[in-house]
Structures are given as C-alpha cells and as structure tokens.
Design an enzyme around this catalytic site. Structure first.
Site, PDB file in Angstrom:
ATOM      1  N   LYS A   7     -22.832  -8.980  -1.818  1.00  0.00           N
ATOM      2  CA  LYS A   7     -21.486  -9.110  -2.392  1.00  0.00           C
ATOM      3  C   LYS A   7     -20.491  -8.296  -1.564  1.00  0.00           C
ATOM      4  O   LYS A   7     -20.885  -7.397  -0.808  1.00  0.00           O
ATOM      5  CB  LYS A   7     -21.503  -8.627  -3.837  1.00  0.00           C
ATOM      6  CG  LYS A   7     -21.859  -7.140  -3.984  1.00  0.00           C
ATOM      7  CD  LYS A   7     -22.079  -6.746  -5.434  1.00  0.00           C
ATOM      8  CE  LYS A   7     -22.463  -5.285  -5.554  1.00  0.00           C
ATOM      9  NZ  LYS A   7     -22.839  -4.924  -6.939  1.00  0.00           N
ATOM     10  N   MET A  22      -0.851   4.935   7.840  1.00  0.00           N
ATOM     11  CA  MET A  22      -1.389   3.599   7.620  1.00  0.00           C
ATOM     12  C   MET A  22      -2.241   3.113   8.794  1.00  0.00           C
ATOM     13  O   MET A  22      -3.286   2.498   8.602  1.00  0.00           O
ATOM     14  CB  MET A  22      -0.242   2.612   7.371  1.00  0.00           C
ATOM     15  CG  MET A  22      -0.727   1.219   6.979  1.00  0.00           C
ATOM     16  SD  MET A  22       0.612   0.043   6.740  1.00  0.00           S
ATOM     17  CE  MET A  22       1.385   0.666   5.255  1.00  0.00           C
ATOM     18  N   ARG A  49     -21.862  -3.921 -20.200  1.00  0.00           N
ATOM     19  CA  ARG A  49     -20.862  -4.586 -19.359  1.00  0.00           C
ATOM     20  C   ARG A  49     -21.084  -6.065 -19.616  1.00  0.00           C
ATOM     21  O   ARG A  49     -20.767  -6.512 -20.709  1.00  0.00           O
ATOM     22  CB  ARG A  49     -21.108  -4.160 -17.902  1.00  0.00           C
ATOM     23  CG  ARG A  49     -19.879  -4.080 -17.061  1.00  0.00           C
ATOM     24  CD  ARG A  49     -20.116  -3.373 -15.725  1.00  0.00           C
ATOM     25  NE  ARG A  49     -21.088  -4.060 -14.864  1.00  0.00           N
ATOM     26  CZ  ARG A  49     -21.401  -3.664 -13.632  1.00  0.00           C
ATOM     27  NH1 ARG A  49     -20.826  -2.589 -13.113  1.00  0.00           N
ATOM     28  NH2 ARG A  49     -22.277  -4.334 -12.905  1.00  0.00           N
ATOM     29  N   TYR A  74       3.272  13.234   9.283  1.00  0.00           N
ATOM     30  CA  TYR A  74       4.276  13.275   8.217  1.00  0.00           C
ATOM     31  C   TYR A  74       4.220  14.571   7.414  1.00  0.00           C
ATOM     32  O   TYR A  74       3.155  15.006   6.984  1.00  0.00           O
ATOM     33  CB  TYR A  74       4.058  12.115   7.247  1.00  0.00           C
ATOM     34  CG  TYR A  74       4.272  10.749   7.845  1.00  0.00           C
ATOM     35  CD1 TYR A  74       5.451  10.454   8.540  1.00  0.00           C
ATOM     36  CD2 TYR A  74       3.314   9.760   7.715  1.00  0.00           C
ATOM     37  CE1 TYR A  74       5.655   9.190   9.087  1.00  0.00           C
ATOM     38  CE2 TYR A  74       3.508   8.493   8.247  1.00  0.00           C
ATOM     39  CZ  TYR A  74       4.680   8.218   8.929  1.00  0.00           C
ATOM     40  OH  TYR A  74       4.869   6.976   9.457  1.00  0.00           O
TER      41      TYR A  74
END
Ligand SMILES: *Cc1c(COP(=O)(O)O)cnc(C)c1O
Length: 377
Positions: free
Chosen positions: A48, A316, A141, A268
C-alpha cells in the site's frame, strides 16, 4: 540497468537530477525470506501507499520472486496498478468505494467485507468472486463487531451456496502489532479462532486465516493462521531487531557551498547563527520532498564520510548543513539516510528527530524524488 520512476510524472529517461531514492530490491527479497524462514508462513506483501514510498510494482515483483504468495493493498487503484503491471498472485484490497468494486472484480482482486451491507454490495457486483470476512478483534477500526459475526458468516454461507461469492479468507488486524508484548495480540488471536470456529459452523471453508502484521508475525504463536501481512518488515523497518535490511537510501548532491563568518545567520529567521567562521553547504531537498521541517535542530546528513548538522530551518526545496572546515565542493554526494552501515543516518534516525515512525518518513518522500532500483546482492 535501472528504472527511474516518478509517480506523477513520466520518467525523465537518463536524467538523474540532484536527488534520488535508491531502492535495493535484494533487501526486499532478503526481508521476505527472513520472515518465511523465521515464521514458516506464507507472506502477503503489503505494498500500500506505493509500497511505503518505495514503488509498488518493483517491490511487489521482488517480494513475489522471494516467495510471497499474496499482495495486500489499501486502495482499489493500488490493486489495479499491480494487475496492470502483470502481477498474477492473489491480491487483497481492504479500503475501496462501492463504485470501484466492478473494476476490482474484473481483474480478480479479493476484497475485504466487514458487514452484511458490504457483502450485499459485493454480491450485486457479479464480477467479484473472492471475499475475506473481517472480524474486529479489538482494534475497533474496520471489521465486523463480534455481535454481528454470526449473521455475517451465515449470510455469506447462504450467498456461497447460491454461487454468488466465495469466502476465501477470514481475517483481523492487531491493535498492538508494533509491540513485543503479545498479551493483547494473544487475546485477539483467541477471538479470531472463535470467529473461525463460528464461520465453519455456518458452513464456510476459508482457504486462509490471517491476523499478524510484521511484528505480530514474530511475537505471536499462531500456527493455525496461514498468512502474515508484512508491510514495515519488507522495507527493513526492524521493530524487533530480527536482522532486516533497510531497502531505501536517500541521496542528493551539494548544490552550493559558501563560507560564512562567525555571527552570521543561515536560512529563514536565522535560527542558526554561526559561532565560528564555517562552511555551509546547500542540500537541494526540503519538506516538499518529505524532509520533515520539524527535524531541524536535531537532524544531520553525511557528506565526505562526515556527519554535518542541519543549520537553520528546512525550507520547501532546500536546507543548509554546517560543513565546518571540511572542503566540500558543489556536486558532492550527500546521504540523507541509508542502512547506517557507513555511519550515515537511517530513516529511523530521521523518525526520532521528527518525533514520528520510519513508516511516515518513507511514505512522505515526495513525488519529485525519482526512485531508482538496484541490486546490492
Ligand atoms: C499496513 C497494514 C499491514 C502491514 O503492517 P506492518 O506493521 O507494516 O507490517 C497489515 N495489515 C493491514 C490491514 C494494514 O493496513
């Protein structure tokens, strides 16, 4: 020979770029064999989430080559991708939409069923043949509540008699499957055994009963189950230290190098201020590539055999490392994580630095990081 695959872009053939996730498929094969040898059961390779970010098709092929008899996925499109790639072993899919059932049935994918209502939807999709009835044994679940189990198994036996469906499996999922403590898992196994007994009394004859995930397979003594659903262990996430090999190495190249003076800040907000004259090197990966921003201040990478701490915030697309007085050059290889054998960080280290688990680190490696496949042995 290798294949560059990016999930949302066509492969840019021949272009490796700055960063890549190198997946050693021989590690995947070894890990499958380690489980088979140790537990002696058939493996359902859980691929998965694009095989936890490793690439579903190549990992599934490697796992099947090493003897995995089943594949497991969460979503329907993941199952369809495996079939489209020519994988022929049985596949179980456990989170699908009703609208997807017809496509799953067309390519002979087994589906999980937790309730009579779900079973009826499956039966009204004639192409679906095989179902695995799921009993909730404590995870709370998915799965049938124990109270509804007799009704579900009887209804399934009724549909089986009509030739509408075949119950190929009965299964459940552990709530404490990541733990070495088997008390809760043993309780769940007992409940599953009761559930299988009731299913037999209803007339069902499932081929496979399965409960354990990677760690559960090691801790639980369950000779009356047939399959173990191995996800984490395939990729070398070694929760119980059984000698698994991490399959993925995340590497990049130094993009730029600068000398800065004591007192100068980096990235930053200047969270990092140099306490001495130092060299800083730019690594062209950031949180868009899955490098956890929260790991700044703790994380390090390896370059020229030396650990270099991340200096300042992870952005990023890039972050900076403090190279000290090491003479780093642009273009030099940087290892963000590997199997740790050469002193580089591991995915488990990044997970510690980010307050998470290695599963999330692997799954988070972004789409723009090409996957390259190799064989170490
Ligand atoms: C993800 C998953 C697994 C695999 O668990 P690991 O701990 O990664 O081995 C097994 N079964 C189900 C239902 C899952 O969702």
């Amino acid at each position: 020979m290798y294949l560059v695959q990016s999930r949302h872009r066509p492969a840019a053939r021949g272009i490796t770029g700055l960063s890549e996730a190198v997946v050693d498929l021989s590690a995947v094969r070894d890990n499958v064999r380690t489980f088979r040898r140790r537990v002696g059961q058939n493996v359902m390779a859980v691929v998965k989430a694009d095989a936890f970010g490793h690439g579903a098709v190549p990992v599934a092929r490697a796992a099947v080559e090493a003897g995995a008899g089943w594949l497991g996925v969460a979503h329907a499109d993941e199952a369809l991708q495996l079939r489209a790639a020519g994988l022929r072993v049985p596949i179980l899919c456990w989170l699908y939409d009703v609208s997807e059932l017809v496509f799953l049935g067309d390519v002979e994918v087994d589906v999980s069923v937790s309730s009579v209502a779900e079973l009826q939807r499956v039966v009204s999709t004639p192409s679906v043949h095989y179902v695995h009835l799921k009993l909730d044994t404590g995870l709370h679940r998915a799965g049938s509540a124990p109270d509804h189990w007799i009704e579900l198994t009887r209804t399934a036996a009724h549909y089986e008699a009509l030739g509408a469906v075949t119950v190929r499996g009965i299964w459940s999922h552990l709530s404490h499957g990541d733990s070495a403590d088997a008390v809760q898992s043993t309780r769940q196994l007992q409940l599953l055994r009761t559930g299988v007994g009731l299913a037999r009394r209803a007339g069902l004859r499932p081929d496979v009963v399965h409960l354990a995930n990677s760690s559960g397979a090691v801790t639980l003594d369950a000779p009356d189950t047939d399959l173990m659903r191995i996800g984490a262990g395939l990729y070398g996430i070694d929760e119980l230290g059984i000698g698994l090999r991490p399959a993925m190495r995340l590497v990049s190249k130094v993009a730029q190098v600068r000398r800065i003076r004591a007192g100068e800040g980096v990235s930053y907000g200047h969270d990092f201020v140099a306490d001495r004259d130092t060299t800083v090197a730019l690594v062209p990966m950031g949180y868009a590539d899955g490098i956890p921003r929260v790991a700044a201040g703790r994380a390090s990478v390896q370059c020229r055999g030396v650990r270099m701490p991340v200096a300042g915030r992870i952005a990023m697309d890039q972050f900076v490392v403090d190279a000290g007085d090491v003479a780093v050059e642009p273009g030099e290889p940087v290892t963000l994580f590997g199997d740790g054998s050469a002193g580089e960080p591991t995915a488990a280290d990044w997970a510690d630095w980010a307050g998470t688990i290695p599963h999330e680190i692997y799954c988070g490696i972004g789409n723009r990081v090409p996957r390259r496949y190799e064989e170490q042995r």
